[in-house]
Motif scaffolding. Structure first.
Motif, PDB file in Angstrom:
ATOM      1  N   GLN A 115      -9.793 -10.021  -9.213  1.00 38.43           N
ATOM      2  CA  GLN A 115      -8.755 -10.719  -8.448  1.00 38.43           C
ATOM      3  C   GLN A 115      -8.761 -12.214  -8.742  1.00 38.43           C
ATOM      4  N   LEU A 116      -9.958 -12.797  -8.871  1.00 38.63           N
ATOM      5  CA  LEU A 116     -10.070 -14.235  -9.094  1.00 38.63           C
ATOM      6  C   LEU A 116     -10.099 -14.613 -10.573  1.00 38.63           C
ATOM      7  N   GLY A 117     -10.120 -13.616 -11.451  1.00 37.53           N
ATOM      8  CA  GLY A 117     -10.140 -13.877 -12.887  1.00 37.53           C
ATOM      9  C   GLY A 117     -11.425 -14.535 -13.354  1.00 37.53           C
ATOM     10  N   LEU A 118     -12.544 -14.116 -12.787  1.00 33.45           N
ATOM     11  CA  LEU A 118     -13.840 -14.714 -13.119  1.00 33.45           C
ATOM     12  C   LEU A 118     -14.755 -13.717 -13.809  1.00 33.45           C
ATOM     13  N   ALA A 119     -15.648 -14.247 -14.633  1.00 30.41           N
ATOM     14  CA  ALA A 119     -16.700 -13.432 -15.246  1.00 30.41           C
ATOM     15  C   ALA A 119     -17.892 -13.397 -14.303  1.00 30.41           C
ATOM     16  N   ALA A 120     -18.722 -12.386 -14.434  1.00 28.30           N
ATOM     17  CA  ALA A 120     -19.907 -12.245 -13.576  1.00 28.30           C
ATOM     18  C   ALA A 120     -20.789 -13.486 -13.634  1.00 28.30           C
ATOM     19  N   LYS A 121     -20.907 -14.101 -14.809  1.00 25.96           N
ATOM     20  CA  LYS A 121     -21.783 -15.267 -14.940  1.00 25.96           C
ATOM     21  C   LYS A 121     -21.263 -16.473 -14.162  1.00 25.96           C
ATOM     22  N   GLN A 122     -19.998 -16.446 -13.735  1.00 30.68           N
ATOM     23  CA  GLN A 122     -19.424 -17.539 -12.945  1.00 30.68           C
ATOM     24  C   GLN A 122     -19.599 -17.311 -11.441  1.00 30.68           C
ATOM     25  N   SER A 123     -20.274 -16.219 -11.089  1.00 25.89           N
ATOM     26  CA  SER A 123     -20.461 -15.891  -9.676  1.00 25.89           C
ATOM     27  C   SER A 123     -21.920 -16.007  -9.279  1.00 25.89           C
ATOM     28  N   GLY A 124     -22.116 -16.294  -8.000  1.00 29.76           N
ATOM     29  CA  GLY A 124     -23.448 -16.306  -7.417  1.00 29.76           C
ATOM     30  C   GLY A 124     -23.466 -15.354  -6.243  1.00 29.76           C
ATOM     31  N   TYR A 125     -24.650 -14.882  -5.905  1.00 32.33           N
ATOM     32  CA  TYR A 125     -24.779 -13.974  -4.771  1.00 32.33           C
ATOM     33  C   TYR A 125     -26.086 -14.251  -4.055  1.00 32.33           C
ATOM     34  N   MET A 126     -26.049 -14.239  -2.731  1.00 34.41           N
ATOM     35  CA  MET A 126     -27.253 -14.388  -1.917  1.00 34.41           C
ATOM     36  C   MET A 126     -27.374 -13.190  -0.999  1.00 34.41           C
ATOM     37  N   GLY A 127     -28.449 -12.441  -1.182  1.00 33.31           N
ATOM     38  CA  GLY A 127     -28.726 -11.282  -0.353  1.00 33.31           C
ATOM     39  C   GLY A 127     -30.179 -11.277   0.061  1.00 33.31           C
ATOM     40  N   ASP A 128     -30.538 -10.309   0.922  1.00 34.86           N
ATOM     41  CA  ASP A 128     -31.899 -10.295   1.454  1.00 34.86           C
ATOM     42  C   ASP A 128     -32.590  -8.941   1.411  1.00 34.86           C
ATOM     43  N   ASP A 129     -31.903  -7.883   0.957  1.00 34.85           N
ATOM     44  CA  ASP A 129     -32.541  -6.564   1.006  1.00 34.85           C
ATOM     45  C   ASP A 129     -32.114  -5.711  -0.179  1.00 34.85           C
ATOM     46  N   LEU A 130     -32.642  -4.502  -0.226  1.00 34.03           N
ATOM     47  CA  LEU A 130     -32.466  -3.640  -1.391  1.00 34.03           C
ATOM     48  C   LEU A 130     -31.005  -3.302  -1.677  1.00 34.03           C
ATOM     49  N   LEU A 131     -30.161  -3.212  -0.636  1.00 31.95           N
ATOM     50  CA  LEU A 131     -28.732  -2.954  -0.849  1.00 31.95           C
ATOM     51  C   LEU A 131     -28.079  -4.044  -1.698  1.00 31.95           C
ATOM     52  N   ASP A 132     -28.729  -5.198  -1.779  1.00 34.21           N
ATOM     53  CA  ASP A 132     -28.171  -6.335  -2.511  1.00 34.21           C
ATOM     54  C   ASP A 132     -28.558  -6.356  -3.988  1.00 34.21           C
ATOM     55  N   LEU A 133     -29.487  -5.506  -4.385  1.00 35.65           N
ATOM     56  CA  LEU A 133     -29.947  -5.508  -5.782  1.00 35.65           C
ATOM     57  C   LEU A 133     -28.827  -5.343  -6.807  1.00 35.65           C
ATOM     58  N   PRO A 134     -27.844  -4.472  -6.586  1.00 35.52           N
ATOM     59  CA  PRO A 134     -26.789  -4.339  -7.599  1.00 35.52           C
ATOM     60  C   PRO A 134     -26.063  -5.651  -7.904  1.00 35.52           C
ATOM     61  N   LEU A 135     -25.856  -6.498  -6.894  1.00 31.12           N
ATOM     62  CA  LEU A 135     -25.178  -7.769  -7.145  1.00 31.12           C
ATOM     63  C   LEU A 135     -26.158  -8.843  -7.602  1.00 31.12           C
ATOM     64  N   ILE A 136     -27.373  -8.804  -7.083  1.00 31.25           N
ATOM     65  CA  ILE A 136     -28.419  -9.748  -7.511  1.00 31.25           C
ATOM     66  C   ILE A 136     -28.610  -9.651  -9.023  1.00 31.25           C
ATOM     67  N   THR A 137     -28.550  -8.433  -9.551  1.00 25.24           N
ATOM     68  CA  THR A 137     -28.813  -8.225 -10.981  1.00 25.24           C
ATOM     69  C   THR A 137     -27.568  -8.357 -11.852  1.00 25.24           C
ATOM     70  N   ARG A 138     -26.390  -8.516 -11.251  1.00 27.90           N
ATOM     71  CA  ARG A 138     -25.155  -8.635 -12.027  1.00 27.90           C
ATOM     72  C   ARG A 138     -24.591 -10.059 -12.076  1.00 27.90           C
ATOM     73  N   CYS A 139     -24.852 -10.835 -11.053  1.00 27.44           N
ATOM     74  CA  CYS A 139     -24.235 -12.158 -10.969  1.00 27.44           C
ATOM     75  C   CYS A 139     -24.945 -13.168 -11.867  1.00 27.44           C
ATOM     76  N   GLY A 140     -24.326 -14.321 -12.026  1.00 23.85           N
ATOM     77  CA  GLY A 140     -24.905 -15.363 -12.861  1.00 23.85           C
ATOM     78  C   GLY A 140     -25.998 -16.151 -12.178  1.00 23.85           C
ATOM     79  N   PHE A 141     -25.905 -16.316 -10.854  1.00 21.41           N
ATOM     80  CA  PHE A 141     -26.890 -17.075 -10.077  1.00 21.41           C
ATOM     81  C   PHE A 141     -27.231 -16.278  -8.826  1.00 21.41           C
ATOM     82  N   ALA A 142     -28.478 -15.847  -8.716  1.00 18.38           N
ATOM     83  CA  ALA A 142     -28.914 -15.011  -7.599  1.00 18.38           C
ATOM     84  C   ALA A 142     -29.893 -15.763  -6.716  1.00 18.38           C
ATOM     85  N   ALA A 143     -29.708 -15.637  -5.402  1.00 17.60           N
ATOM     86  CA  ALA A 143     -30.574 -16.315  -4.440  1.00 17.60           C
ATOM     87  C   ALA A 143     -30.960 -15.354  -3.327  1.00 17.60           C
TER      88      ALA A 143
END
Length: 192
Positions: A115-143
């Protein structure tokens, strides 16, 4: 500001993700996505006698999100739970992209990037538990937060020093703004 994390390599060995790597990754963030429970809140779930769910949000975290948005970084929320409190808080902060009740976050993430026309490396994600692993491992900046499971701590680029709901989001926002050379401008806006 935050601690850099150790990261597991494909061979299973642990390599240290240093400050230069985290800064370089944060510099390219155009979209920062946050989980809610355990990140924007302390993870405690409160229920009224009528069964209404209540959450406590940190005002400094909210201001960090506003500073990101004011400096050109889009902000989104993707969370597994549904809560009217999240809807209200997101509206208060001007967060337009809110996905709730999302157990498998990969689809919502992919749709948001498209929708935003962005690549994964242009995104960051902050999560705290195992459900967040799929995005933690796909985004460009993980916290993550300091009390996250080891599986997250080993895979992120930035670990906040303060807990979720107590300033962790603000730390990440300021780290991104600093990496993008916008932190002093964001602070300066309050000195006028």
């Amino acid at each position: 500001m935050g601690d850099m994390a150790e990261r597991s390599s494909p061979s299973g060995a642990t390599e240290h993700t240093g400050p230069d790597d985290a800064l370089a990754r944060a510099k390219g963030v155009k979209l920062m996505i946050f989980d809610v429970d355990g990140v924007m809140t302390d993870g405690t779930l409160y229920y009224s006698e009528r069964g209404e769910e209540m959450k406590a949000f940190n005002s400094r975290d909210g201001h960090g999100i506003k500073m990101l948005r004011e400096n050109g970084v889009e902000v989104a929320v993707i969370t597994a739970r549904n809560s009217r409190a999240v809807t209200l808080r997101a509206a208060n902060l001007g967060i337009a992209h809110v996905q709730q009740g999302v157990e498998d976050k990969r689809g919502a993430y992919a749709a948001l990037l498209a929708q935003l026309g962005l690549a994964a490396k242009q995104s960051g994600y902050m999560g705290d538990d195992l459900l967040d692993l799929p995005l933690i491992t796909r985004c460009g900046f993980a916290a993550t937060v300091p009390d996250a499971p080891q599986a997250l701590l080993q895979r992120v680029h930035f670990v906040a020093r303060t807990p979720g709901g107590r300033g962790a989001v603000r730390e990440v926002c300021e780290f991104i703004l600093g990496a993008q050379g916008a932190l002093e401008r964001a602070i300066g806006a309050h000195l006028r």
